[in-house]
Design a protein around this motif. Structure first.
Motif, PDB file in Angstrom:
ATOM      1  N   HIS A 221     -10.668  -1.830  -0.658  1.00 30.77           N
ATOM      2  CA  HIS A 221     -11.369  -1.224   0.489  1.00 30.77           C
ATOM      3  C   HIS A 221     -12.252  -0.053   0.059  1.00 30.77           C
TER       4      HIS A 221
ATOM      5  N   HIS B 160      -7.996  -7.681  -2.491  1.00 30.90           N
ATOM      6  CA  HIS B 160      -9.202  -7.008  -2.001  1.00 30.90           C
ATOM      7  C   HIS B 160      -9.110  -5.515  -2.252  1.00 30.90           C
TER       8      HIS B 160
ATOM      9  N   TYR C 193       0.828  -1.203   0.000  1.00 31.04           N
ATOM     10  CA  TYR C 193       0.000   0.000   0.000  1.00 31.04           C
ATOM     11  C   TYR C 193       0.866   1.257   0.000  1.00 31.04           C
TER      12      TYR C 193
ATOM     13  N   ARG D 155      -3.926 -12.348   3.071  1.00 31.10           N
ATOM     14  CA  ARG D 155      -5.261 -11.874   2.705  1.00 31.10           C
ATOM     15  C   ARG D 155      -5.444 -12.065   1.205  1.00 31.10           C
TER      16      ARG D 155
HETATM   17 FE    FE Z   1      -6.158  -4.187   2.927  1.00 29.14          FE
END
Ligand code: FE
Ligand code: DHB
Length: 313
Positions: free
Chosen positions: A224, A222, A164, A219
């Motif tokens: 958000h 995905h 990120y 994870r």
């Molecule tokens: Fe995330």
């Protein structure tokens, strides 16, 4: 050797003083909760006959966790975020304000203040040349399907390595983070890249604890969302992409069946051109239903420490 000391006067007095019950100053709620936490911790030591070595290892683990900055990363893995969602779902149901698109966890990697655009924007800075192009779009409506113009759809996701921006300083500011205001038909659309799944830092204290209980720290891919509009309940949610090994095996417990979406490959040259692109891309659709509420405290996200966000606490 197992001994029983929890009900002795010595332990009872110790806990009383630890929690500040003999002090006039301090906050009663904190005293009550600290007393319970320490009582239950001591009870665990007694019940499991925890050794001094084990207890000191746990104390130093907390220090290591703090120093690594991973406290908010291990929380989802321990089910804290999911548990809070279960509570909020139950509160909504009890108050008769359930329905709409389901919530799921925010995660620790939001950054406030992403660029705000009307209707459409490109989210990626074009440097991730390995990534597949994604066109993500949807319509925000109320529970009766009435379009909601002027809703703010705040979107953030990882790059093709699962990293990120901001937390990965090699990415440009607000890369893969945008706020889109829905158009007159309640629609939003972004061009971005298909994110990869995310994995906890493999050498960090989060993965260390997960490994001790035989768990992975992965994870699925995905995306958000925060979705908000005055007069409606603020929604914190995400979509999980369907073709990932971890779609239904998420270490952060964020996957909900209603929030799994296919990324559909578009090869048709005309559709590609109509979207202003030259190469095949993947299309993801996510329509959102918001629930009306007059309670203003439910119309904004709850407070928590967030990158680039001023908080009062
Ligand atoms: Fe995330
Ligand atoms: C974590 C990371 C995420 O990207 C997310 O969405 C949820 C949790 C974590 O590291 O705990």
């Amino acid at each position: 050797m197992s001994v029983s000391t929890m009900h002795t006067d010595d332990v009872r007095e110790l806990l009383h003083k630890v929690a500040g019950f003999d002090q006039a100053e301090g906050q009663e709620r904190v005293k009550q909760i600290l007393h319970r936490v320490m009582h239950d911790l001591f009870q665990i030591v007694e019940d499991f006959d925890v050794t001094p070595e084990e207890l000191w290892r746990a104390v130093y683990y907390v220090g290591e966790l703090g120093q690594s900055g991973e406290a908010a990363l291990v929380a989802p893995g321990l089910g804290i975020d999911r548990y809070l969602d279960i509570r909020m779902d139950a509160e909504d149901e009890q108050a008769g304000r359930d329905g709409g698109t389901p919530r799921t966890i925010e995660g620790p990697l939001y950054v406030a203040g992403a660029p705000l655009k009307d209707g459409y924007d490109r989210m990626d800075d074009g440097t991730d040349t390995q990534a597949e192009t994604m066109i993500l779009s949807g319509q925000v409506t109320d529970e009766n399907g009435q379009p909601l113009p002027g809703a703010v759809v705040d979107i953030w996701h990882a790059d093709s390595k699962g990293a990120y921006s901001y937390f990965d300083p090699s990415q440009s500011d607000y890369n893969l983070r945008r706020r889109i205001r829905t158009d007159s038909d309640g629609r939003y659309k972004v061009r971005s890249i298909i994110p990869s799944g995310y994995g906890c830092p493999p050498d960090g204290p989060t993965q260390k604890l997960l490994s001790l209980v035989g768990r992975h720290g992965q994870r699925p891919a995905h995306i958000h969302f925060f979705i908000s509009r005055p007069g409606y309940k603020h929604l914190t949610t995400q979509i999980n992409l369907s073709d990932d090994d971890y779609t239904y095996d998420d270490f952060a417990f964020a996957t909900r069946g209603e929030l799994v979406r296919d990324a559909v490959r578009i090869d048709d040259p005309e559709t590609i051109r109509a979207n202003g692109l030259e190469v095949p891309y993947k299309e993801v659709r996510f329509d959102v239903q918001l629930v009306a509420t007059e309670d203003e405290s439910l119309q904004t996200r709850h407070e928590r420490p967030r990158a680039q966000e001023e908080t009062n606490s």
